[in-house]
Design a protein around this motif. Structure first.
Motif, mmCIF file in Angstrom:
data_model
loop_
_atom_site.group_PDB
_atom_site.id
_atom_site.type_symbol
_atom_site.label_atom_id
_atom_site.label_comp_id
_atom_site.label_asym_id
_atom_site.label_seq_id
_atom_site.Cartn_x
_atom_site.Cartn_y
_atom_site.Cartn_z
ATOM 1 N N ASN A 156 53.950 63.672 33.519
ATOM 2 C CA ASN A 156 53.918 62.931 32.258
ATOM 3 C C ASN A 156 52.491 62.582 31.865
ATOM 4 O O ASN A 156 52.112 62.625 30.692
ATOM 5 N N ASP A 157 51.696 62.242 32.853
ATOM 6 C CA ASP A 157 50.340 61.775 32.605
ATOM 7 C C ASP A 157 49.356 62.918 32.388
ATOM 8 O O ASP A 157 48.354 62.760 31.678
ATOM 9 N N THR A 158 49.654 64.071 32.992
ATOM 10 C CA THR A 158 48.677 65.153 33.017
ATOM 11 C C THR A 158 49.091 66.382 32.215
ATOM 12 O O THR A 158 48.259 66.995 31.530
ATOM 13 N N LEU A 159 50.359 66.755 32.287
ATOM 14 C CA LEU A 159 50.792 68.014 31.676
ATOM 15 C C LEU A 159 51.201 67.863 30.215
ATOM 16 O O LEU A 159 50.883 68.719 29.387
ATOM 17 N N LYS A 160 51.927 66.789 29.898
ATOM 18 C CA LYS A 160 52.356 66.603 28.519
ATOM 19 C C LYS A 160 51.178 66.530 27.552
ATOM 20 O O LYS A 160 51.235 67.136 26.461
ATOM 21 N N PRO A 161 50.092 65.808 27.892
ATOM 22 C CA PRO A 161 48.952 65.780 26.967
ATOM 23 C C PRO A 161 48.314 67.149 26.749
ATOM 24 O O PRO A 161 47.609 67.354 25.758
ATOM 25 N N ARG A 162 48.566 68.091 27.663
ATOM 26 C CA ARG A 162 48.017 69.435 27.529
ATOM 27 C C ARG A 162 48.979 70.381 26.823
ATOM 28 O O ARG A 162 48.742 71.591 26.779
ATOM 29 N N GLY A 163 50.099 69.829 26.309
ATOM 30 C CA GLY A 163 51.008 70.649 25.514
ATOM 31 C C GLY A 163 52.188 71.231 26.252
ATOM 32 O O GLY A 163 52.911 72.064 25.713
ATOM 33 N N ALA A 164 52.430 70.800 27.474
ATOM 34 C CA ALA A 164 53.583 71.287 28.226
ATOM 35 C C ALA A 164 54.844 70.541 27.815
ATOM 36 O O ALA A 164 54.794 69.372 27.420
ATOM 37 N N THR A 165 55.980 71.206 27.920
ATOM 38 C CA THR A 165 57.281 70.573 27.741
ATOM 39 C C THR A 165 57.894 70.374 29.116
ATOM 40 O O THR A 165 57.989 71.331 29.902
ATOM 41 N N LEU A 166 58.308 69.151 29.416
ATOM 42 C CA LEU A 166 58.858 68.856 30.732
ATOM 43 C C LEU A 166 60.379 68.868 30.692
ATOM 44 O O LEU A 166 60.993 68.306 29.791
ATOM 45 N N LYS A 167 60.973 69.518 31.673
ATOM 46 C CA LYS A 167 62.416 69.501 31.852
ATOM 47 C C LYS A 167 62.712 68.731 33.132
ATOM 48 O O LYS A 167 62.234 69.110 34.209
ATOM 49 N N VAL A 168 63.484 67.646 33.017
ATOM 50 C CA VAL A 168 63.719 66.751 34.149
ATOM 51 C C VAL A 168 65.046 67.100 34.825
ATOM 52 O O VAL A 168 66.071 67.253 34.164
ATOM 53 N N TYR A 169 65.002 67.198 36.135
ATOM 54 C CA TYR A 169 66.184 67.524 36.934
ATOM 55 C C TYR A 169 66.536 66.370 37.862
ATOM 56 O O TYR A 169 65.657 65.773 38.491
ATOM 57 N N ASP A 170 67.824 66.072 37.967
ATOM 58 C CA ASP A 170 68.280 65.131 38.985
ATOM 59 C C ASP A 170 68.243 65.790 40.356
ATOM 60 O O ASP A 170 67.996 65.136 41.374
ATOM 61 N N ASP A 171 68.511 67.091 40.383
ATOM 62 C CA ASP A 171 68.623 67.857 41.619
ATOM 63 C C ASP A 171 67.492 68.874 41.685
ATOM 64 O O ASP A 171 67.354 69.728 40.804
ATOM 65 N N PHE A 172 66.680 68.796 42.722
ATOM 66 C CA PHE A 172 65.548 69.709 42.878
ATOM 67 C C PHE A 172 66.026 71.161 42.963
ATOM 68 O O PHE A 172 65.383 72.074 42.439
ATOM 69 N N ALA A 173 67.186 71.363 43.605
ATOM 70 C CA ALA A 173 67.715 72.718 43.749
ATOM 71 C C ALA A 173 68.026 73.346 42.393
ATOM 72 O O ALA A 173 67.873 74.563 42.203
ATOM 73 N N ALA A 174 68.444 72.521 41.430
ATOM 74 C CA ALA A 174 68.717 73.040 40.085
ATOM 75 C C ALA A 174 67.430 73.524 39.428
ATOM 76 O O ALA A 174 67.425 74.525 38.701
#
Length: 255
Positions: A156-174
């Motif tokens: 959130n602090d580093t990638l979003k300001p550089r234009g990335a879209t984050l996809k959040v997972y409850d399960d790392f395996a997913a």
């Protein structure tokens, strides 16, 4: 790995638990040291073929219990409930689950000295067919993170300001499944996880680019508990005797 929980969401629970800090004397009286862990983070904690929870963290906690002269009881707790609620409420005496030491967490729990130096890295498909690299390839890419982890916080602090879209997972395996299928460019995870994946799933995943951020793991106790000092003594003993290095060779895949 891991794992960042916003302080405001748990402050009420944490404050309630401060005056109930478990002590070495209390643990010795019960004869049991209760460890809480989320057993989904190999090789630090995971369920073996027989269903028992094992791993690097478990062996260190077992050494702490041995030095206290008590039995170790391991309880599986989902990370969202583990850190810090299970600790501050007294559900467990200590927690280990690749928990990163942060100033925010240190306001409500006590940490041991760091017992492992890790880093947040980018996990991609083997061969890196998308040619993902950090920081050159971040803009416009979908990058996965596990929710309530330090990986999510850093992203959130580093990638979003550089234009990335984050996809959040409850399960790392997913998240790994989406990396494998090419639905996301990369997944943020812990460096030891990549080594473990290479061992368990050869030819499927690798790290791309440089480390995103370094971090230290610590054992977690209720605020003010003298169990933290006891854990530090055990950690010092393990390192002085060479047992710590043996545990690294046993559990952590060496590059």
């Amino acid at each position: 790995m891991k794992r960042f929980v916003m302080i405001a969401a748990v402050l009420g629970v944490a404050v309630a638990g401060v005056s109930q800090a478990a002590t070495v004397a209390e643990v010795k009286k019960t004869g049991v040291l209760v460890l809480g862990t989320d057993p989904t983070f190999a090789p630090f904690e995971f369920k073996g073929p027989d269903g028992t929870i094992q791993g690097f963290d478990i062996d260190i906690a077992r050494a702490v219990a041995k030095d206290l002269g008590v039995r170790l009881e391991v309880r599986a707790v989902g990370f969202g409930a583990l850190m810090p609620q299970a600790v501050t409420s007294g559900r467990v005496d200590m927690a280990m689950s690749g928990i990163t030491i942060t100033p925010e967490r240190a306001k409500v729990v006590s940490f041991s000295q760091p017992y492992f130096r890790s880093a947040q890295v980018f996990i991609v498909r083997a061969g890196n067919p998308g040619k993902f690299a950090w920081p050159a390839s971040v803009k416009g890419k979908v990058i996965g993170v596990q929710g309530n982890t330090t990986g999510q916080f850093v992203a959130n602090d580093t990638l979003k300001p550089r234009g990335a879209t984050l996809k959040v997972y409850d399960d790392f395996a997913a998240g790994l499944a989406d990396v494998r299928a090419g639905r996301i460019a990369a997944l943020v995870g812990d460096a030891p996880t990549v080594d473990d994946l290479k061992k368990r799933l050869p030819g499927q995943f690798e790290q791309a680019g440089k480390d995103l951020a370094a971090e230290d793991y610590g054992m977690v106790f209720r605020k003010g508990s003298d169990l933290a000092a006891a854990a530090n003594r055990t950690l010092a003993r393990l390192k002085a005797s060479g047992e710590y290095q043996n545990l690294l060779k046993k559990w952590i895949v060496q590059k």
